[in-house]
Write a protein that holds these residues in place. Sequence first.
Motif, PDB file in Angstrom:
ATOM      1  N   GLN A  11      18.351 -20.637 -33.201  1.00 58.64           N
ATOM      2  CA  GLN A  11      17.112 -21.416 -32.678  1.00 58.64           C
ATOM      3  C   GLN A  11      16.137 -21.525 -33.756  1.00 58.64           C
ATOM      4  O   GLN A  11      15.691 -22.743 -33.788  1.00 58.64           O
ATOM      5  CB  GLN A  11      16.636 -20.478 -31.562  1.00 58.64           C
ATOM      6  CG  GLN A  11      15.224 -21.169 -30.802  1.00 58.64           C
ATOM      7  CD  GLN A  11      14.664 -20.301 -29.712  1.00 58.64           C
ATOM      8  OE1 GLN A  11      15.208 -19.619 -29.260  1.00 58.64           O
ATOM      9  NE2 GLN A  11      13.562 -20.897 -28.921  1.00 58.64           N
ATOM     10  N   GLN A  15      14.986 -25.230 -35.311  1.00 61.91           N
ATOM     11  CA  GLN A  15      13.569 -25.725 -35.299  1.00 61.91           C
ATOM     12  C   GLN A  15      13.366 -26.159 -36.822  1.00 61.91           C
ATOM     13  O   GLN A  15      12.521 -27.222 -36.931  1.00 61.91           O
ATOM     14  CB  GLN A  15      12.684 -24.741 -34.660  1.00 61.91           C
ATOM     15  CG  GLN A  15      11.421 -25.119 -34.295  1.00 61.91           C
ATOM     16  CD  GLN A  15      10.569 -23.864 -33.628  1.00 61.91           C
ATOM     17  OE1 GLN A  15      11.191 -23.139 -33.018  1.00 61.91           O
ATOM     18  NE2 GLN A  15       9.360 -23.949 -33.657  1.00 61.91           N
ATOM     19  N   GLU A  19      12.045 -30.124 -38.342  1.00 60.49           N
ATOM     20  CA  GLU A  19      10.736 -30.410 -38.641  1.00 60.49           C
ATOM     21  C   GLU A  19      10.826 -30.799 -40.203  1.00 60.49           C
ATOM     22  O   GLU A  19      10.209 -31.688 -40.664  1.00 60.49           O
ATOM     23  CB  GLU A  19       9.908 -29.095 -38.564  1.00 60.49           C
ATOM     24  CG  GLU A  19       9.521 -28.965 -37.060  1.00 60.49           C
ATOM     25  CD  GLU A  19       8.501 -28.119 -36.710  1.00 60.49           C
ATOM     26  OE1 GLU A  19       7.323 -27.988 -37.592  1.00 60.49           O
ATOM     27  OE2 GLU A  19       8.181 -27.060 -35.753  1.00 60.49           O
TER      28      GLU A  19
END
Length: 114
Positions: A11, A15, A19
């Motif tokens: 996770q 993430q 970004e």
Amino acid sequence: MIKSKLQQINQFGKQCKTEIDVILTNKGYEVTQEEHHPESFESRYWVWINYKTKHCYRFVWDGKNEWFSLEESHFINNPEKVGWADVIVVDFEGQVSNSDNWEEIIKDITVEIK
């Protein structure tokens, strides 16, 4: 509910990758390589290259040593043979394992490429 360590790693990595990808895509980079090695402690990485500036970044999860790193190289043709320079390294146990820190850690990583 407590997430498993692998779930947290996946996770957080996803993430961060998302970004980083937004920032680098806006700067003219493109993802040119992505690898996942389940047999090597779930290690994985993504490489972005900007052909105009002749520069590349790699975001890595090193499963054996349990850290994430953002690296860079000016050798776009074959950076693996020349080497990567660490931009920032974040260890899992000391920082990433606490999901309350993720936003700040991701900011620390992405500020290096803005």
